[in-house]
Enzyme design. Structure first.
Site, PDB file in Angstrom:
ATOM      1  N   CYS A 120      14.653  -7.468 -17.096  1.00  0.00           N
ATOM      2  CA  CYS A 120      15.143  -8.689 -16.476  1.00  0.00           C
ATOM      3  C   CYS A 120      16.325  -8.298 -15.597  1.00  0.00           C
ATOM      4  O   CYS A 120      16.858  -7.201 -15.721  1.00  0.00           O
ATOM      5  CB  CYS A 120      15.584  -9.711 -17.512  1.00  0.00           C
ATOM      6  SG  CYS A 120      17.041  -9.232 -18.430  1.00  0.00           S
ATOM      7  N   THR A 141       0.881  -1.172   0.000  1.00  0.00           N
ATOM      8  CA  THR A 141       0.000   0.000   0.000  1.00  0.00           C
ATOM      9  C   THR A 141       0.919   1.223   0.000  1.00  0.00           C
ATOM     10  O   THR A 141       2.092   1.119   0.362  1.00  0.00           O
ATOM     11  CB  THR A 141      -0.884   0.015   1.256  1.00  0.00           C
ATOM     12  OG1 THR A 141      -0.024  -0.048   2.395  1.00  0.00           O
ATOM     13  CG2 THR A 141      -1.856  -1.162   1.267  1.00  0.00           C
TER      14      THR A 141
HETATM   15  P1  NAD Z   1      -0.005   3.474  -5.718  1.00  0.00           P
HETATM   16  O1  NAD Z   1      -0.380   4.704  -4.993  1.00  0.00           O
HETATM   17  O2  NAD Z   1      -0.148   3.395  -7.197  1.00  0.00           O
HETATM   18  O3  NAD Z   1      -0.885   2.253  -5.138  1.00  0.00           O
HETATM   19  C1  NAD Z   1      -1.124   2.038  -3.767  1.00  0.00           C
HETATM   20  C2  NAD Z   1      -2.402   1.234  -3.619  1.00  0.00           C
HETATM   21  O4  NAD Z   1      -2.617   0.984  -2.231  1.00  0.00           O
HETATM   22  C3  NAD Z   1      -3.641   1.961  -4.143  1.00  0.00           C
HETATM   23  O5  NAD Z   1      -4.305   1.140  -5.075  1.00  0.00           O
HETATM   24  C4  NAD Z   1      -4.480   2.199  -2.894  1.00  0.00           C
HETATM   25  O6  NAD Z   1      -5.869   2.104  -3.163  1.00  0.00           O
HETATM   26  C5  NAD Z   1      -4.024   1.077  -1.987  1.00  0.00           C
HETATM   27  N1  NAD Z   1      -4.182   1.318  -0.560  1.00  0.00           N
HETATM   28  C6  NAD Z   1      -3.830   2.413   0.166  1.00  0.00           C
HETATM   29  N2  NAD Z   1      -4.067   2.190   1.475  1.00  0.00           N
HETATM   30  C7  NAD Z   1      -4.564   0.943   1.568  1.00  0.00           C
HETATM   31  C8  NAD Z   1      -4.963   0.122   2.663  1.00  0.00           C
HETATM   32  N3  NAD Z   1      -4.874   0.558   3.920  1.00  0.00           N
HETATM   33  N4  NAD Z   1      -5.418  -1.124   2.408  1.00  0.00           N
HETATM   34  C9  NAD Z   1      -5.500  -1.598   1.123  1.00  0.00           C
HETATM   35  N5  NAD Z   1      -5.137  -0.868   0.054  1.00  0.00           N
HETATM   36  C10 NAD Z   1      -4.655   0.371   0.284  1.00  0.00           C
HETATM   37  O7  NAD Z   1       1.472   3.121  -5.274  1.00  0.00           O
HETATM   38  P2  NAD Z   1       2.483   2.050  -5.921  1.00  0.00           P
HETATM   39  O8  NAD Z   1       3.175   2.683  -7.049  1.00  0.00           O
HETATM   40  O9  NAD Z   1       1.793   0.737  -6.149  1.00  0.00           O
HETATM   41  O10 NAD Z   1       3.530   1.863  -4.760  1.00  0.00           O
HETATM   42  C11 NAD Z   1       3.146   1.235  -3.525  1.00  0.00           C
HETATM   43  C12 NAD Z   1       4.178   1.475  -2.437  1.00  0.00           C
HETATM   44  O11 NAD Z   1       5.355   0.751  -2.728  1.00  0.00           O
HETATM   45  C13 NAD Z   1       4.585   2.942  -2.316  1.00  0.00           C
HETATM   46  O12 NAD Z   1       4.766   3.277  -0.969  1.00  0.00           O
HETATM   47  C14 NAD Z   1       5.862   3.006  -3.076  1.00  0.00           C
HETATM   48  O13 NAD Z   1       6.674   4.059  -2.655  1.00  0.00           O
HETATM   49  C15 NAD Z   1       6.465   1.658  -2.760  1.00  0.00           C
HETATM   50  N6  NAD Z   1       7.347   1.221  -3.840  1.00  0.00           N
HETATM   51  C16 NAD Z   1       8.154   0.175  -3.630  1.00  0.00           C
HETATM   52  C17 NAD Z   1       8.989  -0.270  -4.641  1.00  0.00           C
HETATM   53  C18 NAD Z   1       9.887  -1.414  -4.454  1.00  0.00           C
HETATM   54  O14 NAD Z   1      10.765  -1.606  -5.222  1.00  0.00           O
HETATM   55  N7  NAD Z   1       9.669  -2.226  -3.485  1.00  0.00           N
HETATM   56  C19 NAD Z   1       9.011   0.347  -5.876  1.00  0.00           C
HETATM   57  C20 NAD Z   1       8.164   1.397  -6.070  1.00  0.00           C
HETATM   58  C21 NAD Z   1       7.311   1.788  -5.071  1.00  0.00           C
END
Ligand code: NAD
Length: 547
Positions: free
Chosen positions: A403, A234
């Site tokens: 990849c 999330t």
């Molecule tokens: P996004 O905003 O596109 O999607 C987040 C989703 O979470 C939305 O669909 C929203 O409706 C949902 N959401 C919010 N609160 C919620 C809750 N309490 N319960 C259920 N659903 C909920 O963001 P994203 O681009 O998918 O990124 C998600 C997270 O991962 C961000 O914090 C981002 O910074 C992080 N991220 C991690 C990586 C990685 O490599 N691991 C890469 C990019 C982003």
């Protein structure tokens, strides 16, 4: 040109360029591709992903960037500051065409690799299982957005069962339409029942449920059901515009966000604390639990939960061993817009890195499972029958592939792509880039550089050096940013892109950039004392003065 919100942007396809160089043309097409409705989360607001990550500061800025790229000469470089074009300087033909710095106030395939490694390290019974390391395992997560939407497909590609909650039904629906998600369940209990049964039956299937992730976990705890793997994506990096608190519907949350932002953030932080408490409870009951780079643990800690860091981040747990070898997310895009160009690169890549060169479960075998898993008709690909190749899930925007390959491999692949362009085996230039989540380009103490051996988690000299190395090596554009993934104050990172246009000059640039960029990862991890990186340094003859 109009600057209203109703505009729809799609990158031009084909072999005719409108800019002076393919490097500038590629920058323009990739900027436009970011705003393609198939790619962007809210293109009307210029938002690509992560809640408020924009492709340009405004529509005026977007138009100005495009107009500038079109008029720039072959030896000029555009400077972009937080999404606004701020100047053009005369450099030279081997310099980047664009330099970018974002927010410096004082990710499908990475997901596949993470889940694959989680399976390999935790479920020995699946070792060597052709169908993947997560067969028969129930993986539970939240957040099906821009990045998080990659989770269900990544789990099923590794043979597992995925249960994913999102409060926003449209996000789940979108992933269903794209074939990243297989089914939607009707309510929390029904979703748990279906997922438990599917894992028992060893079905590689993903199930979405419209629910707050916290409510899903609370119910699993109540019903005494423990997932095998537990994580969350999330948008916890942003307590106001990203994360949605429990106790309100998605629509009510939207209204509250506008009417009383302080109250919204308070509730959001409380929910995040509860979220992490539930994850720790399930971890204690046996779930393999990891933070997926959204800073959820930090929010819970800030809200007073002292045990918030009881479970690790995904990088120290599953990614760092690969970083030590300069491995990371290598990706490329066909500027022609023709999917066949990507199939040709897939075919050549599989030949270049044969599966039998490693043991079952080796990186090469994993690469083959990934590339073939992206195809609806893998036999056609293996036969080089590109006319009959088809994607297993739709390309979003310009056809592209990603990849994980490492130092000594990325440059080979890049030069091979340049030859494919030169020899007309693909119809237009190929743009090669990578994620900011990479081996030597980030300082992010709660994510990529969490728990470094020598305690250098927050040292951002490394991403700065990485940006400078890429400039010196001749990347086509280089960027430096603040806040990616985990929010402002928690990360600094550099990006590079290099264009293979088939010329000899491009070959030299590609070779330099794609050697020096991953080498930064080896420098960084040797310096921090990682043995795997020392091994790579010796194998690949990496020049490190004090070694
Ligand atoms: P996004 O905003 O596109 O999607 C987040 C989703 O979470 C939305 O669909 C929203 O409706 C949902 N959401 C919010 N609160 C919620 C809750 N309490 N319960 C259920 N659903 C909920 O963001 P994203 O681009 O998918 O990124 C998600 C997270 O991962 C961000 O914090 C981002 O910074 C992080 N991220 C991690 C990586 C990685 O490599 N691991 C890469 C990019 C982003």
């Amino acid at each position: 040109m109009s600057t209203t919100a109703a505009r729809e942007i799609r990158a031009p396809r084909g072999t005719e360029k409108t800019c002076a160089t393919w490097q500038a043309e590629a920058a323009m097409r990739m900027l436009m591709n970011n705003l393609d409705p198939q790619v962007a989360e809210r293109p009307e607001d210029l938002v690509v992903y992560g809640g408020r990550g924009k492709a340009a500061r405004s529509w005026e800025a977007f138009d100005a960037i495009v107009a500038t790229l079109k008029r720039m000469k072959a030896d000029e470089t555009l400077l972009v500051q937080s999404g606004k074009p701020v100047g053009v300087v005369t450099t030279h033909e081997d310099a980047p065409r664009v330099l970018i710095a974002n927010s410096n106030l004082g990710i499908l395939q990475g997901t596949y690799e993470t889940f694959a490694e989680a399976g390999v390290l935790n479920f020995k019974e699946n070792a060597g299982n052709e169908a993947g390391s997560l067969v028969g395992k129930l993986c539970v997560t939240g957040g099906c957005g821009g990045m998080g939407g990659a989770q269900p497909l990544s789990v099923t590609l590794n043979g597992g069962t995925c249960l994913i909650a999102d409060v926003d039904l449209t996000r789940l629906q979108r992933r269903l339409d794209d074939n990243y998600l297989d089914e939607l369940a009707d309510g929390i209990d029904a979703s748990i029942d279906r997922a438990v049964q599917a894992a028992k039956n060893k079905e590689a299937v993903s199930i979405g449920v419209e629910a707050n992730a916290v409510d899903l976990l609370a119910r699993m705890i109540e019903r005494d059901i423990t997932p095998d793997v537990l994580t969350d994506q999330t948008s916890a990096h942003d307590a106001l515009v990203g994360y949605v608190p429990t106790g309100v519907t998605f629509e009510e949350a939207r209204v509250l966000r506008e009417s009383d932002p302080d109250e919204y953030v308070r509730r959001s932080m409380d929910t995040m604390e509860q979220h992490v408490r539930h994850m720790v409870t399930l971890q204690k009951r046996g779930a393999v639990t990891f933070d997926y780079g959204n800073n959820l643990r930090q929010r819970a800690l800030d809200n007073g939960y002292e045990d918030a860091f009881a479970f690790p981040g995904f990088v120290p747990a599953y990614i760092r061993p690969q970083f030590c070898l300069g491995r990371g997310p290598f990706r490329w895009v066909a500027l022609s817009g023709d999917p066949k160009d990507i199939y040709v690169t897939d075919y050549e890549l599989l030949k270049m890195f044969p599966a039998e060169a490693g043991a079952p479960g080796s990186y090469n075998a994993r690469l083959h499972r990934w590339i073939l898993g992206c195809h609806a008709n893998p036999d056609a690909l293996l036969a080089g029958d590109f006319e009959n190749c088809a994607p297993r899930f739709a390309f979003q925007g310009l056809p592209s592939r990603i990849c994980w390959i490492g130092l000594g491999e990325r440059d080979k692949a890049g030069v091979m792509f340049n030859w494919l362009v030169r020899d007309g085996k693909v119809s237009a230039p190929i743009v090669i880039g990578r994620d900011h989540l990479d081996c030597g380009s980030v300082a992010s103490p709660n994510r990529e550089t969490e728990a470094m051996k020598d305690g250098t988690d927050a040292v951002s000299d490394w991403p700065l050096l990485n940006a400078m190395v890429n400039v010196a090596s001749g990347a086509s554009w280089v960027s430096f940013h603040h806040g990616g993934g985990v929010g402002i104050g928690f990360s600094q990172h550099a990006g590079q892109v290099v264009v293979a246009d088939g010329t000899d000059k491009a070959e030299a640039r590609v070779r330099r950039v794609l050697t020096n960029d991953p080498m930064m990862g080896v420098f960084r991890h040797v310096d921090a004392g990682y043995e795997e990186a020392e091994g790579c340094m010796r194998d690949q003859d990496v020049d490190i003065p004090m070694r």
